[in-house]
Write a protein that holds these residues in place. Structure first.
Motif, short mmCIF file in Angstrom:
data_model
loop_
_atom_site.label_atom_id
_atom_site.label_comp_id
_atom_site.label_asym_id
_atom_site.label_seq_id
_atom_site.Cartn_x
_atom_site.Cartn_y
_atom_site.Cartn_z
N ARG A 42 17.97 62.44 32.88
CA ARG A 42 19.29 62.61 32.26
C ARG A 42 19.64 64.08 32.08
NH1 ARG A 42 18.47 59.57 28.33
NH2 ARG A 42 19.63 57.74 29.06
N GLY A 43 20.85 64.45 32.55
CA GLY A 43 21.33 65.82 32.38
C GLY A 43 20.77 66.82 33.37
N THR A 44 20.09 66.36 34.43
CA THR A 44 19.51 67.27 35.42
C THR A 44 20.08 66.96 36.80
OG1 THR A 44 17.65 65.84 36.01
CG2 THR A 44 17.38 67.25 34.06
N PRO A 45 20.01 67.92 37.75
CA PRO A 45 20.48 67.66 39.11
C PRO A 45 19.71 66.56 39.82
CG PRO A 45 20.25 70.02 38.71
CD PRO A 45 19.62 69.33 37.55
N GLN A 46 18.46 66.32 39.38
CA GLN A 46 17.66 65.29 40.03
C GLN A 46 18.27 63.90 39.88
OE1 GLN A 46 16.48 67.80 38.33
NE2 GLN A 46 14.42 68.42 38.97
N LEU A 47 19.10 63.72 38.84
CA LEU A 47 19.68 62.39 38.65
C LEU A 47 20.62 62.03 39.79
CD1 LEU A 47 19.88 59.92 36.87
CD2 LEU A 47 21.70 61.06 35.59
N HIS A 48 21.39 63.01 40.27
CA HIS A 48 22.27 62.75 41.41
C HIS A 48 21.45 62.39 42.65
CE1 HIS A 48 25.55 63.18 44.27
NE2 HIS A 48 24.79 64.01 44.97
N THR A 49 20.34 63.11 42.84
CA THR A 49 19.45 62.82 43.97
C THR A 49 18.88 61.41 43.85
OG1 THR A 49 18.85 65.16 44.07
CG2 THR A 49 17.45 63.62 45.26
N ALA A 50 18.52 61.02 42.63
CA ALA A 50 17.96 59.69 42.42
C ALA A 50 18.98 58.61 42.74
CB ALA A 50 17.48 59.56 40.98
N TYR A 51 20.22 58.80 42.30
CA TYR A 51 21.25 57.82 42.59
C TYR A 51 21.52 57.74 44.10
CZ TYR A 51 22.48 57.31 37.63
OH TYR A 51 22.47 57.03 36.29
N SER A 52 21.48 58.87 44.78
CA SER A 52 21.67 58.87 46.23
C SER A 52 20.54 58.10 46.92
CB SER A 52 21.72 60.30 46.75
OG SER A 52 22.79 61.01 46.17
N PHE A 53 19.33 58.32 46.44
CA PHE A 53 18.18 57.60 47.00
C PHE A 53 18.34 56.10 46.82
CE2 PHE A 53 14.01 55.63 46.24
CZ PHE A 53 13.41 55.86 47.46
N GLU A 54 18.82 55.67 45.66
CA GLU A 54 19.00 54.25 45.41
C GLU A 54 20.07 53.65 46.32
OE1 GLU A 54 17.07 52.31 43.60
OE2 GLU A 54 15.87 54.11 43.29
N SER A 55 21.09 54.42 46.65
CA SER A 55 22.11 53.93 47.57
C SER A 55 21.53 53.67 48.96
CB SER A 55 23.26 54.94 47.66
OG SER A 55 23.91 55.07 46.42
N VAL A 56 20.64 54.58 49.39
CA VAL A 56 19.97 54.38 50.68
C VAL A 56 19.09 53.14 50.64
CG1 VAL A 56 18.32 55.37 52.30
CG2 VAL A 56 20.04 56.83 51.24
N VAL A 57 18.39 52.94 49.51
CA VAL A 57 17.54 51.75 49.37
C VAL A 57 18.38 50.49 49.46
CG1 VAL A 57 16.01 50.49 47.81
CG2 VAL A 57 15.77 52.96 48.05
N ASP A 58 19.56 50.50 48.84
CA ASP A 58 20.45 49.34 48.92
C ASP A 58 20.75 48.99 50.37
OD1 ASP A 58 20.61 48.94 46.20
OD2 ASP A 58 22.40 50.18 45.95
N GLU A 59 21.10 50.00 51.17
CA GLU A 59 21.44 49.75 52.57
C GLU A 59 20.23 49.25 53.35
OE1 GLU A 59 24.26 49.57 53.79
OE2 GLU A 59 25.50 50.55 52.29
N VAL A 60 19.04 49.81 53.05
CA VAL A 60 17.84 49.36 53.74
C VAL A 60 17.58 47.89 53.45
CG1 VAL A 60 15.32 49.61 53.80
CG2 VAL A 60 16.77 51.64 53.83
N CYS A 61 17.82 47.48 52.20
CA CYS A 61 17.64 46.06 51.85
C CYS A 61 18.59 45.18 52.65
CB CYS A 61 17.89 45.86 50.36
SG CYS A 61 16.59 46.52 49.28
N PHE A 62 19.82 45.63 52.84
CA PHE A 62 20.78 44.82 53.57
C PHE A 62 20.59 44.90 55.08
CE2 PHE A 62 22.95 44.59 49.55
CZ PHE A 62 23.50 43.31 49.59
N ILE A 63 19.80 45.86 55.53
CA ILE A 63 19.45 45.89 56.95
C ILE A 63 18.32 44.92 57.24
CG2 ILE A 63 18.42 47.31 58.76
CD1 ILE A 63 19.96 49.70 57.63
#
Length: 412
Positions: free
Chosen positions: A133-154
């Motif tokens: 919370r409150g760090t730049p890593q949170l944006h990176t984490a959310y981006s990573f989760e978006s990629v995971v979502d797509e991998v699941c649907f692939i």
């Protein structure tokens, strides 16, 4: 893995809950298409198959926010385990009813219960928020989760359809239920990274749906969801007509891969100008990309057409999130995002059901008329509501980073 993503997993417990979340999230992409494949194989009734898949989606749209509200109040462990047990019990009922040919109403009751499945992706994002919370890593984490979502649907549809066609019809939904059980119970066993429970904030101001811009987005995404739901069921039927039903999983994976590639590239670009214009262009591109599906004559052509169609999905979704932040008051940002997701889910249910009935009446190729019509409706709604999108709400949300704390408190 690039170094920013490697750095995410330096936090204790992050690898564990991320792995558990991946397993718990795969069923989202497996269950609906697995039900379609199972029922169509056992009964040959694509109308029934589409209606059951739609029931699961609609039930999840209704029950999901209620489960998440309980998570806010009581924590992930106390809320997720009972909800998951209800979903697993309903899945067992569905498998037995389908296998033994029980009445159709039993199948529908079971699908309603399956909709109690928790939003595992939201739970994982909440854990990342508690860590960064409150760090730049949170944006990176959310981006990573978006990629995971797509991998699941692939890979999810490939696994589900492949097992149901190559092994036995119930194999896809059965494995989805196993993934859900292992993922959720493994996740909730990890208490060290579980966010602290807290009561949901209660503030005045009415529903976020009072925002005119949000009304346009939700209405458009009902039509957009109908595209996705119809494409799933019609593609399975088309592959079946071609004599290669198992290949439907690969074709649908190509569809998701197109979205994944576009999302990765779109995230690297910087745009100037009003986002509502990019959004409307994306909606138009999604609609136009449905036209070639009406002309498909074989599976390779269908795969190419769906890959191209997928290129417009992720950019449109990303732009939609930006528009929500402009048109929804800051205190209602998460509610606004939830409404768009609900509209999308409802559209998937409608498209899946409509596609199934058209297939039964006129065949698979005619079924691709359903996503084409849905795309035209989405464009019409977008143009009719465009003026509303050009007037952001006073006290709007702003950037995700500026409101990360409020979003993280409600993301579950």
């Amino acid at each position: 893995m690039p170094s920013p993503y490697r750095a995410l997993f330096a936090a204790p417990g992050s690898k564990g809950f991320s792995a558990a979340g991946f397993l718990g999230r795969i069923p989202v992409s497996m269950m609906g298409i697995g039900v379609i494949t199972m029922i169509s194989q056992l009964t040959g009734r694509y109308g029934l198959a589409g209606a059951l898949s739609a029931t699961v989606a609609l039930s999840a749209a209704v029950a999901g926010p209620q489960v998440s509200r309980l998570v806010d109040q009581y924590g992930q462990r106390r809320a997720l385990r009972p909800a998951t047990l209800i979903s697993l019990t309903a899945a067992a009922l569905l498998l037995c009813a389908a296998h033994y040919g029980w009445p159709d109403w039993v199948l529908f009751v079971a699908c309603v219960g399956i909709g109690c499945v928790p939003s595992v992706g939201a739970m994982i994002r909440a854990r990342w928020a508690a860590l960064y919370r409150g760090t730049p890593q949170l944006h990176t984490a959310y981006s990573f989760e978006s990629v995971v979502d797509e991998v699941c649907f692939i890979f999810g549809p490939i696994i589900s359809i492949g097992l149901s066609t190559a092994w036995f019809p119930e194999a896809g939904p059965l494995l989805a239920a196993c993934f859900l059980a292992v993922g959720v119970f493994w996740l909730t066993a990890q208490r060290g990274t579980e966010p602290e429970p807290h009561p949901r904030e209660r503030k005045g101001g009415g529903s976020a749906m009072r925002a005119p811009g949000l009304q346009v987005l939700v209405a458009t995404f009902v039509a957009t969801g109908a595209i996705f739901g119809a494409v799933d069921v019609v593609t399975v039927a088309f592959a079946d007509e071609q004599g290669h039903k198992a290949a439907a999983s690969i074709v649908l994976a190509v569809y998701a891969a197109g979205s994944c590639v576009a999302g990765m590239v779109f995230g690297l670009l910087h745009f100037a100008g009003a986002p509502e214009r990019r959004w409307l262009l994306g909606v138009c591109a999604m609609a136009v990309s449905m036209i070639p599906l009406l002309l498909v004559g074989n599976l390779p052509f269908l795969a190419v057409a769906l890959f191209v169609a997928g290129l417009s999905i992720a950019p449109t979704m990303i732009t939609t999130m930006s528009l929500i932040e402009e048109h929804v008051p800051r205190a209602q940002l998460t509610e606004g995002m939830t409404w768009v997701s609900t509209g999308l889910t409802a559209g998937v249910a409608l498209g899946s059901s409509a596609g199934g009935w058209v297939i039964d009446a006129a065949g698979a190729r005619a079924g691709y008329g359903v996503p084409a019509v849905a795309g035209a409706v989405a464009v019409a709604v977008g143009f009719l509501g465009f003026r509303r999108l050009k007037r952001p709400a006073p006290g709007r949300g702003g950037s995700v980073e500026q409101h990360s704390e409020r979003k993280e408190r409600h993301v579950a």
